[in-house]
Design an enzyme around this catalytic site. Structure first.
Site, PDB file in Angstrom:
ATOM      1  N   ASP A  41       0.876  -1.165   0.000  1.00 56.04           N
ATOM      2  CA  ASP A  41       0.000   0.000   0.000  1.00 56.04           C
ATOM      3  C   ASP A  41       0.919   1.223   0.000  1.00 56.04           C
ATOM      4  O   ASP A  41       2.106   1.134   0.353  1.00 56.04           O
ATOM      5  CB  ASP A  41      -0.966   0.009   1.199  1.00 56.04           C
TER       6      ASP A  41
HETATM    7  C1  BGC Z   1      -4.976   3.329  -0.054  1.00 61.84           C
HETATM    8  C2  BGC Z   1      -5.015   2.333  -1.202  1.00 61.84           C
HETATM    9  C3  BGC Z   1      -4.776   3.046  -2.512  1.00 61.84           C
HETATM   10  C4  BGC Z   1      -3.454   3.792  -2.423  1.00 61.84           C
HETATM   11  C5  BGC Z   1      -3.128   4.557  -3.695  1.00 61.84           C
HETATM   12  C6  BGC Z   1      -3.727   4.180  -0.081  1.00 61.84           C
HETATM   13  O1  BGC Z   1      -3.789   5.221   0.849  1.00 61.84           O
HETATM   14  O2  BGC Z   1      -5.067   2.643   1.176  1.00 61.84           O
HETATM   15  O3  BGC Z   1      -6.249   1.663  -1.226  1.00 61.84           O
HETATM   16  O4  BGC Z   1      -4.790   2.145  -3.584  1.00 61.84           O
HETATM   17  O5  BGC Z   1      -3.513   4.724  -1.360  1.00 61.84           O
HETATM   18  O6  BGC Z   1      -3.996   5.640  -3.846  1.00 61.84           O
END
Ligand code: BGC
Length: 813
Positions: free
Chosen positions: A231
């Site tokens: 993530d």
């Molecule tokens: C989120 C993810 C997301 C990523 C990119 C993170 O803060 O938890 O679900 O895909 O950001 O935007």
């Protein structure tokens, strides 16, 4: 492996053999916010990823290249239709190709453990089987189109509070039977090419370093051959991540892989073979999506094009859950006979529809059809009145309606470096600055343009972000000062709160100049260049008593009153959890007062997750429209006026009050969130507690009625025969629950073991044939660390919700 798979594997091996250590390490990390570097020496092009899950945003936070916005995941799950989820996936693959994106950061298959979970709207269900079925359909659809998915967030990222650091303490059994189950099914049945490792820890180990779950379970036991991406900003340790099984650290260019990984190999902390394994998986992904020269991608001919708006409308209407439909003197409250009915519509959300949840799931559609727009188009002229009635919130939001804004970037000497259009007052440049702008040279950003108010009165303005601001509207300076950073959350400027800076009297229809100049705080050690701040605005605040009185008056004289109530971005978004299930503002009061004067009051709940509805027995119909995507209003009109039957069933139990929920805790204590309820979440927990919710799991009405006539069984395949006893064609979700009789182990009273969606003409008898998977009879045995079939007598119960089980047949396992 097919010959094409073999060819891709050979090409991957050949390419890997040509790379030196620095190139390999570079490939394992973002070169920016969304992409991996190209390596021309091996014919590898740059791989681009994008959120996900209701659309494909693309690389930039702008509306310049709009995206189709489908309904949110709870809505998709409410259709109980994996084939529809597959069509959604195919559309998203089409969108991804159009935007030159190869990997979609979706679907989110964490579970509805507590209704307070901030990203509840972004997950499917409290039930792992339903989650798995919808997720499998979605992943198949996206990958049918040759685009990779990253099933997220692996694993137990079921709430947002302290999400970067929380240690979720979960028993092996609950992990296997609940939280890992959707991932396992999707790996097995849909063959996802990607998985995203979550921010949180599970049982003491952070998920980007969790060797036991990433290498042991995901790869070892399940035979997964795809990539694991972190993530965003979740990877914290070079050695921990590469040995734990992480392949890609996002974003970059600063982070744990790249140069630090080269150093770790050279000083003997990391075996180069581990780097090779990760690079092999990244190259395999690149080959699958067609970025590695010399081999065919998995999909050479994408499926036929899909009409995005038509599909958005179809899913939104099919997802509507009609949870109450009282039979009045003249018949059921819904559908409404458009030709002979006057409708009084109220609720701010009827005009300013909340079509999607907040945070990374945000996309910018080219157009939005609000309930007001949809009903205006569908009803005869003069049949509809609209009054605001009540606003979900008086809070300031990003300047939007009536604003036409651009951002211009200047250096310290005031020279213009670059500019970009804005979707609204929010500037969210994460790793992607406008053309010609470098993070070092950037000094001030000016957001300016015009604002044409639609209402006369005191308009309030504000700011969100950190650094200095000078804000002027129509020549009047409303603020000139500084906002200092107090939080440690890297995304605080995105998710944090807004400061009100002043109000000014404006006239409807008269455009005024607006300008906000901001010198942002900059961080020398920032992992990527990020500029995030917002010009915020609120419409004139009218006397709330007067607003309600207006709506009540309109409702009194209409045949039907329709009230749209909603949550806000301050309630349902990413980065924080909810603190209450109450509808914000005076919306509850609006509903009760309208219902008191109009016996045919229909309430539309525009929320991604459960809300308390204290008035639910005072009104004649309640329907959940979820976050319905950009075709919101058309879909709602289709359902209210009966062109389409509401096809949704609850994917999650709706409580009467938060206090009744058997599991609701989302706040860690001393850094730990203990999943004390073990395997009892959702309906499993409600049944054990013996508490009755407002509306049970699986519940929902269509516009016809059904008789469940008989059930038969051949081994574990059951056939349920049902007759459409109503007057119109309709659909039904036949649900099968498995209930152990005199159980020998601790288990829920029953659990969802299969379902099927059928349709029939009036009077027609149809069969739903449902095969119960072997896994439904198994538990995770913590002594042997393996699945174990539990022998004994079971009842197979078929019905229309967990509370309405109409036919039963027994089975001895
Ligand atoms: C989120 C993810 C997301 C990523 C990119 C993170 O803060 O938890 O679900 O895909 O950001 O935007």
């Amino acid at each position: 492996m097919s010959p094409a798979d073999v060819a891709r594997e050979d090409a991957v091996t050949a390419a890997l053999g040509k790379l030196d250590l620095p190139s390999k390490a570079r490939l394992l990390m973002g070169q920016d916010m969304w992409s991996l570097p190209a390596l021309p020496e091996i014919g590898l092009r740059s791989l681009v990823m994008s959120d996900g899950p209701i659309g494909v945003r693309g690389r930039y936070w702008t509306a310049d290249d709009p995206s189709i916005a489908l309904p949110s995941p709870t809505a998709l799950a409410a259709t109980w239709d994996p084939e529809l989820a597959r069509r959604a996936g195919r559309l998203l693959a089409q969108e991804a190709r159009r935007k030159e994106v190869q990997v979609l950061l979706a679907p989110t298959v964490n579970l509805h453990r507590s209704p307070l979970g901030g990203r509840h709207f972004e997950c499917y269900s409290e039930d792992p089987y339903l989650t798995a079925q919808i997720g499998t359909g979605y992943v198949r659809g996206v990958q049918d189109g040759g685009i990779g998915t990253t099933v997220k967030h692996f694993v137990a990222n079921d709430a947002e509070t302290d999400r970067f650091t929380v240690n979720n303490v979960v028993s092996p059994r609950a992990l296997r039977e609940l939280y890992l189950a959707p991932f396992e099914a999707i790996v097995h049945d849909a063959g996802t090419w990607g998985v995203m490792a979550a921010y949180n820890k599970v049982n003491g180990t952070t998920m980007t370093e969790h060797a036991a779950l990433l290498n042991g379970v995901l790869r070892g036991e399940w035979g997964y051959d795809g990539i694991v991406v972190s993530d965003w900003m979740a990877a914290r340790s070079t050695v921990g991540a590469i040995t734990g099984g992480l392949d890609i650290a996002m974003p970059g260019p600063q982070g744990v892989f790249g140069d630090p990984l080269v150093a770790a190999v050279r000083n003997g902390e990391v075996e180069e073979s581990l780097v090779d394994d990760a690079v092999r998986r990244v190259l395999r992904l690149a080959a699958r999506v067609g970025l590695l020269d010399g081999v065919d991608p998995v999909v050479t001919t994408p499926p036929e094009d899909i009409d995005g708006l038509a599909l958005a409308r179809e899913i939104a209407s099919r997802a509507v859950v009609l949870i109450r439909n009282q039979v009045l003197e003249q018949g059921p409250a819904l559908p409404i006979d458009a030709a002979a009915t006057t409708v009084a519509l109220s609720g701010l959300a009827a005009r300013d529809a909340r079509i999607l949840g907040g945070g990374s799931a945000t996309v910018f559609p080219a157009s939005v059809v609000s309930p007001l727009d949809g009903l205006t188009a569908a009803l005869p002229a003069g049949a509809l009145t609209y009054s605001i009635g009540a606003a979900p919130s008086d809070d300031l939001g990003a300047a939007e309606r009536g604003f036409d804004l651009r951002a211009r970037v200047f250096d310290a000497d005031g020279a213009l470096l670059g500019e970009r259009s804005l979707p609204n007052g929010a500037v969210n440049w994460l790793g992607e600055l406008p053309e010609g702008v470098s993070y070092d040279a950037l000094h001030t950003v000016e957001v300016s343009g015009t604002f044409t108010p639609q209402e006369t009165g005191q308009h309030t303005f504000g700011t969100k972000g950190f650094g200095s601001f000078r804000l002027a509207v129509d020549g009047t300076t409303l603020f000139d000062g500084n906002e200092t950073l107090t939080s440690t959350d890297p995304f605080e400027a995105f998710f944090g709160s807004t400061s009100e800076r002043g109000a000014i009297e404006l006239t409807a229809g008269t455009a005024v100049d607006v300008s906000m100049t901001h010198a942002p705080l900059k961080f020398a050690d920032a992992p990527l260049p990020a500029i995030m701040f917002t010009l915020a605005h609120a419409e004139p605040r009218r006397d709330p008593d007067e607003l309600i009185a207006e709506a009540v008056e309109a409702a009194r004289v209409a045949d039907v009153a329709v009230v749209v109530v909603a949550t806000t971005e301050q309630v349902e978004s990413e980065g924080f959890d909810r603190t209450s299930l109450k509808l914000p503002g005076r919306q509850d009061e609006l509903v009760s007062r309208v219902a008191a004067v109009n016996p045919r009051t229909v309430v539309v709940v525009n929320a991604g997750s459960p809300v308390e509805m204290p008035w639910r027995n005072e009104v004649s119909a309640v329907l959940l429209s979820w976050f319905p995507g950009q075709e919101a209003g058309n879909a709602l009109a289709d359902v209210l006026l009966g062109a389409v039957e509401p096809g949704g069933r609850l994917p999650t139990t709706w409580p009467a009050a938060l206090a009744d929920c058997p599991v609701s805790e989302v706040t860690p204590t001393d850094g730990q969130l203990v999943y004390r309820e073990d395997i009892f979440i959702g309906y499993r927990a409600w049944e054990r507690a013996g508490t009755t919710p407002a509306y049970p799991f699986g519940h929902g009405f269509g516009y016809t009625t059904w008789a469940y006539e008989s059930i038969d069984r051949a081994e574990t395949t059951v056939t349920v025969r049902l007759r459409n006893t109503g007057a119109r064609r309709g659909g039904e979700v036949v649900q099968v629950y498995l209930a152990p009789v005199a159980d020998s182990v601790v288990r829920p009273a029953r659990w969802l073991a299969g379902f099927a969606r059928i349709e029939a003409e009036p009077g027609e008898v149809v069969e739903a044939v449902i095969r119960i998977p072997d896994r439904a009879f198994e538990i995770w045995d913590e002594d042997t660390n393996a699945w174990r079939r539990v022998p004994g007598s079971y009842e197979i119960q078929a019905g229309r919700s967990i509370a309405e089980r109409l036919l039963t047949i027994s089975y001895d396992a």
